[in-house]
Enzyme design. Structure first.
Site, mmCIF file in Angstrom:
data_model
loop_
_atom_site.group_PDB
_atom_site.id
_atom_site.type_symbol
_atom_site.label_atom_id
_atom_site.label_comp_id
_atom_site.label_asym_id
_atom_site.label_seq_id
_atom_site.Cartn_x
_atom_site.Cartn_y
_atom_site.Cartn_z
ATOM 1 N N ASN A 124 41.272 -87.911 2.382
ATOM 2 C CA ASN A 124 41.861 -89.233 2.219
ATOM 3 C C ASN A 124 43.357 -89.001 3.139
ATOM 4 O O ASN A 124 44.112 -88.519 3.106
ATOM 5 C CB ASN A 124 41.899 -89.608 0.805
ATOM 6 C CG ASN A 124 42.998 -90.906 0.681
ATOM 7 O OD1 ASN A 124 43.643 -91.564 1.593
ATOM 8 N ND2 ASN A 124 44.112 -90.704 -0.868
ATOM 9 N N GLY A 138 49.680 -84.737 -3.957
ATOM 10 C CA GLY A 138 51.137 -84.244 -2.638
ATOM 11 C C GLY A 138 51.859 -83.714 -2.981
ATOM 12 O O GLY A 138 53.425 -82.889 -2.974
ATOM 13 N N GLU A 198 48.021 -93.790 -6.627
ATOM 14 C CA GLU A 198 49.565 -94.803 -5.460
ATOM 15 C C GLU A 198 49.123 -96.763 -4.946
ATOM 16 O O GLU A 198 50.012 -97.348 -5.163
ATOM 17 C CB GLU A 198 48.849 -94.439 -3.884
ATOM 18 C CG GLU A 198 49.533 -93.143 -4.040
ATOM 19 C CD GLU A 198 49.192 -91.909 -2.744
ATOM 20 O OE1 GLU A 198 48.212 -92.718 -1.923
ATOM 21 O OE2 GLU A 198 49.401 -90.527 -2.975
ATOM 22 N N LYS A 231 45.190 -91.607 3.910
ATOM 23 C CA LYS A 231 46.590 -91.983 3.106
ATOM 24 C C LYS A 231 46.474 -93.242 5.100
ATOM 25 O O LYS A 231 46.375 -93.577 5.676
ATOM 26 C CB LYS A 231 47.595 -91.796 2.793
ATOM 27 C CG LYS A 231 46.943 -90.283 2.016
ATOM 28 C CD LYS A 231 47.318 -89.881 0.633
ATOM 29 C CE LYS A 231 46.490 -89.019 -0.663
ATOM 30 N NZ LYS A 231 48.052 -88.691 -1.395
ATOM 31 N N HIS A 277 43.097 -95.763 -6.918
ATOM 32 C CA HIS A 277 43.877 -93.893 -6.210
ATOM 33 C C HIS A 277 45.177 -94.928 -6.770
ATOM 34 O O HIS A 277 45.856 -95.527 -7.008
ATOM 35 C CB HIS A 277 44.293 -94.025 -4.788
ATOM 36 C CG HIS A 277 44.137 -93.076 -4.367
ATOM 37 N ND1 HIS A 277 45.604 -92.832 -5.136
ATOM 38 C CD2 HIS A 277 44.003 -91.814 -3.964
ATOM 39 C CE1 HIS A 277 46.160 -91.522 -4.532
ATOM 40 N NE2 HIS A 277 45.159 -90.845 -3.916
ATOM 41 N N SER A 326 46.085 -81.821 -4.326
ATOM 42 C CA SER A 326 46.530 -80.618 -3.562
ATOM 43 C C SER A 326 45.602 -79.986 -3.235
ATOM 44 O O SER A 326 45.573 -78.328 -3.175
ATOM 45 C CB SER A 326 47.674 -79.757 -4.527
ATOM 46 O OG SER A 326 49.183 -80.587 -4.983
ATOM 47 N N GLU A 384 41.906 -87.399 -10.207
ATOM 48 C CA GLU A 384 43.644 -87.155 -9.363
ATOM 49 C C GLU A 384 44.218 -86.647 -10.589
ATOM 50 O O GLU A 384 44.788 -87.706 -10.699
ATOM 51 C CB GLU A 384 43.148 -87.347 -8.148
ATOM 52 C CG GLU A 384 42.143 -87.250 -7.105
ATOM 53 C CD GLU A 384 42.995 -88.212 -6.098
ATOM 54 O OE1 GLU A 384 42.150 -87.341 -4.879
ATOM 55 O OE2 GLU A 384 43.365 -89.141 -5.537
HETATM 56 P P1 PGA Z 1 46.698 -84.371 -1.980
HETATM 57 O O1 PGA Z 1 45.708 -86.084 -2.403
HETATM 58 O O2 PGA Z 1 45.512 -83.820 -1.419
HETATM 59 O O3 PGA Z 1 47.825 -84.911 -1.004
HETATM 60 O O4 PGA Z 1 47.662 -84.130 -2.912
HETATM 61 C C1 PGA Z 1 44.888 -86.409 -2.510
HETATM 62 C C2 PGA Z 1 45.340 -87.413 -3.000
HETATM 63 O O5 PGA Z 1 45.632 -88.545 -3.247
HETATM 64 O O6 PGA Z 1 43.506 -87.647 -2.915
#
Ligand code: PGA
Length: 251
Positions: A8, A175, A100, A10, A98, A213, A169
């Site tokens: 992903n 992140g 976000e 982003k 997601h 992460s 998640e």
């Molecule tokens: P990350 O993000 O691996 O940077 O923690 C995962 C995601 O948001 O899909």
């Protein structure tokens, strides 16, 4: 089942950086990689991905994914992208819900379910994201939260629920460098599997990915868990060596 490793990206990338990243992936992906691989990249670069995939045999096995899709079919929805448009560009997957999007764009469980429905109607596999916040985990609400989020998607898409991919998640792990331990993740995945089994006779084939992460160091432990069927990778998917190492840890 074959595991799925989906990147992903982003809101990251440029034409130049993407070419370097995808070129490194193409060079590093062995033909014997057992895992399925996908990259969910920003829509302006879908055409670039297609052009590069046509040039690099190493990208043939990499599927294209979107990071979102509209809950509507077409029409006056400025800025939205329909599932038909995703299909036009050869997207095989679309991330929906997601955290976000839920947090910054106010997406409710019902909207996420409608997005999954649009994707499914166009032959695109929705990667349905679920997860609790730190506050909810500390309040002991993890199972309740993810159950409610998944229930909304099952409610609207029950007849084809075996076609979805689920991504657990935990919001506190995205992140942040804080990963759920393999045991913490497996515990939630097992609950999600039970919920899917109650809704579908084919629940065993629904992939449940872990995201938050995941990196080259912790991927093997997470991917060894019985109910973890792959990963949704943010930050580490932008670093070819790390992303390739995660793919290498998958079965
Ligand atoms: P990350 O993000 O691996 O940077 O923690 C995962 C995601 O948001 O899909």
């Amino acid at each position: 089942m074959t595991q799925l490793i989906a990147g992903n990206w982003k809101m990251n990338g440029t034409l130049g950086a993407n070419e370097a990243l995808l070129g490194a992936l193409a060079a590093g992906l062995g033909p014997l990689t057992p895992a399925q691989v996908a990259v969910c990249i920003p829509a302006p670069y879908w055409a670039q991905f297609r052009a590069l995939a046509a040039q690099h045999p190493g990208l043939k096995a990499v599927a294209l994914g979107a990071q979102d899709v509209s809950a509507h079919a077409s029409g006056a929805y400025t800025g939205e992208m329909s599932a038909a448009m995703l299909k036009d560009f050869g997207c095989r997957y679309a991330i929906v819900g997601h955290s976000e999007r839920r947090q910054y764009h106010g997406e409710t469980d019902a909207v996420v379910a409608a997005k999954a429905q649009q994707a499914l109607a166009h032959g695109i596999t929705p990667i349905v994201c679920l997860g609790e916040t730190l506050e909810q985990r500390e309040a002991g609400q993890t199972f309740e939260v993810v159950k409610r989020q998944l229930a909304a998607v099952i409610h609207l898409n029950g007849h084809c629920i075996s076609e979805i991919v689920v991504a657990y998640e935990p919001v506190w792990a995205i992140g942040t460098g804080k990963t759920a331990s393999s045991e913490q993740a497996q515990e939630v995945h097992a609950r999600l599997r039970e919920q899917l089994k109650a809704a579908s006779a084919h629940a065993e084939r629904i992939k449940i990915l872990y995201g938050g992460s995941m990196n080259a160091g912790n991927a093997a432990g997470l991917l060894a868990q019985p109910d973890i069927d792959g990963g949704l990778i943010g930050g580490a998917s932008l670093k070819p060596a790390d992303f390739l190492a995660i793919i290498g840890a998958a079965r």
